[in-house]
Design a protein around this motif. Sequence first.
Motif, short mmCIF file in Angstrom:
data_model
loop_
_atom_site.label_atom_id
_atom_site.label_comp_id
_atom_site.label_asym_id
_atom_site.label_seq_id
_atom_site.Cartn_x
_atom_site.Cartn_y
_atom_site.Cartn_z
N THR A 68 8.92 -3.37 -3.96
CA THR A 68 8.17 -4.26 -2.77
C THR A 68 7.82 -3.39 -1.57
OG1 THR A 68 9.06 -6.12 -3.95
CG2 THR A 68 7.91 -6.38 -1.77
N ASP A 69 9.20 -2.77 -1.05
CA ASP A 69 9.00 -2.16 0.15
C ASP A 69 8.04 -1.05 0.00
OD1 ASP A 69 10.81 -3.95 1.42
OD2 ASP A 69 12.44 -2.70 1.09
N ALA A 70 8.17 -0.39 -1.14
CA ALA A 70 7.20 0.89 -1.27
C ALA A 70 5.77 0.59 -0.97
CB ALA A 70 7.58 1.53 -2.41
N ARG A 71 5.36 -0.63 -1.61
CA ARG A 71 4.05 -1.20 -1.36
C ARG A 71 3.82 -1.91 -0.18
NH1 ARG A 71 -0.06 -2.21 -0.45
NH2 ARG A 71 -1.86 -2.86 -1.71
N LEU A 72 4.65 -2.33 0.47
CA LEU A 72 4.49 -3.08 1.60
C LEU A 72 4.38 -2.04 2.87
CD1 LEU A 72 4.11 -5.97 2.87
CD2 LEU A 72 6.52 -6.08 3.23
N CYS A 73 4.86 -0.91 2.96
CA CYS A 73 5.05 0.12 3.83
C CYS A 73 3.69 0.71 4.35
CB CYS A 73 6.10 1.08 3.56
SG CYS A 73 5.58 2.28 2.35
N PHE A 74 2.53 0.68 3.41
CA PHE A 74 1.42 1.10 3.81
C PHE A 74 0.48 -0.24 4.44
CE2 PHE A 74 2.62 3.96 0.37
CZ PHE A 74 2.44 5.24 1.00
N GLU A 75 1.08 -1.03 4.67
CA GLU A 75 0.33 -2.27 5.26
C GLU A 75 0.47 -2.15 6.84
OE1 GLU A 75 -1.76 -4.64 3.73
OE2 GLU A 75 -1.10 -3.63 1.65
N ARG A 76 -0.57 -2.57 7.50
CA ARG A 76 -0.49 -2.37 9.10
C ARG A 76 0.43 -3.29 9.55
NH1 ARG A 76 -5.65 -3.06 12.42
NH2 ARG A 76 -4.42 -1.88 13.97
#
Length: 617
Positions: A68-76
Amino acid sequence: MTDVIHLLPDHVANQIAAGEVVQRPASVIKELLENAIDACGTNIKILVKEAGKTLIQVTDNGKGMSVTDARLCFERHATSKINSAEDLFSLKTKGFRGEALASIAAIAHVELKSRRQDDEVGTCIKIEGSEVTSQEACVTPVGTTICVKNLFYNIPARRNFLKSDTVELRHVIDEFQRVALAHPAIQFSLFHNGSELFQLPEANYRQRIVNIFGGKTNEKLVPVEEDTAIVKIHGFVGKPEFAKKGRGEQFFFVNDRFIKSPYLNHAVTAAFEGLLKDKAYPSYFLFLDVDPKSIDINIHPTKTEIKFDDEHALYTILRSSIKHSLGQFNVAPVLDFDRDSSLDTPYDFSQKEITPPKVEVDPNFNPFKTERSGGGYTPNYRTEKSAGSWQSLYNGLRSEGTESFSERTQVEFESDQVTGNLFGLKDEGEAGGTTFQLNKKYIVTTLKSGILVIDQQRAHTRILYEELLKNITVTSAVSQQLLFPLSIQFSTNEMELLKEIKDSLEQTGFIFSEVKKDGVEISGIPTLISESEVEILLEQLLLDLENEVPGAAFSQVDTLAKSLSRGMAVKSGTALNIAEQQNIVNSLFACKESSVSPFNKPVFITLTVDELDKKFM
């Protein structure tokens, strides 16, 4: 009328934010390194190709991320560093804005691989222009690896504005050094196009500085340490005699974060007042630890500017601590003079009665007396025997067929006429021929229509500039061999620049017998310079090339010729004899462009007879 205001799509907003956060490949290096440090990595590897335009890969052995963190880290504005606005005033991490990865993913092809210690497999995510193209499980070591490929692929204008690989690599190395200096407990390595630039082991602050800037840096460092209620200062400053003409080795770190502060820089310069040569700048590596509540970092996305609560007190403490260190380590001059301890009065003489010294004189002493009653040797230099004793050396040397000295009727001696030295110094303003020197700065010569006043330094610079351009582009110059090779050390950044201009330098007369990782060995130099000037000349050349930021091959050659000609030219204040003056005049007017120097400054002025007549009207 229809409404005209609307929300921008996320990928457009990310590209706009990328304009502030990602200015060049070095900006990506900085953001990824800071993320690796915040992840508690102890071994960080950076791989760069074509100065970061093609590939930037940063690998760490930190905590890693969940799926989840790996996907979320690319959000603004997605971050793990802060939770509320109050956290901005107690920051202990590098990043906190949550913009970097989103901005990078908007303008490049990004691949992320990450795994936590407790997970059996890791996560691999691929993103192109803010769009996730794939997300899957993968086998990867503990930690995180981020690959950034084809930077600015979707913004051609930004990519075209990037400089040459040499210039961009210089910025990459600068950012790498700033992060590596602040964290000596972390191992760093940097590779460019398959070649190793840096391999920095775990060390203390002093060793880290030496590992980055070369072994000779160790002897130049003066430790600085001060602990107050406002700030704790530690680090090093360079000795005044090693001050450079550029600001390349000036580093401020506040809470292990590199910053730029002209105000604090002035405090350091003020501490060196009276110790530096003209246009020389001190080196310093200073680490300031302050209360996070007393500073504001959230001023610019690059986070290199900081506002302090009490800048004036910080200025005073910094200047005083540096002055104290310079005096403590005998760098600054002091009023105490060296004295001979044998001249000190013993303590037991304090009660002794003072009496005038007794001087005994021999009234019968005569240094010109032949014999003394006391015996011993008394020199007599004016006896007849000693006066004619030189003739006895030649007794018995006459043989048949030879004549005695007294029979010689004519004796020939070498002429005692002394010929003038081409480089001998004449009195100021000595006249001869059609030229004379004025104030050891100008050469004055006559014309049919008046007089010509030439600036000797600019004229010689123009002559050498055209000669060096010819040597670099057409024919090689003559070189003078050194009896002993000259070894000069440079930093990694300077060595990369030196390797690029090595061929051009060899055309001007330099001969490099060995090129090492941290320096060069020179066995031959141009005939116009002396061995003592080589190191100063090369340091000035590298500084000029860094400041000029050449993009094309011709502009680099032009900068090279300009810098060398300026360093090798005769300086104002140097006395020239008549032959040297006439040689400069004749060589100047043999140049293709004699009226201006390589730096577009006038070389000479003319005063006609009519203009002189007007002066007397």
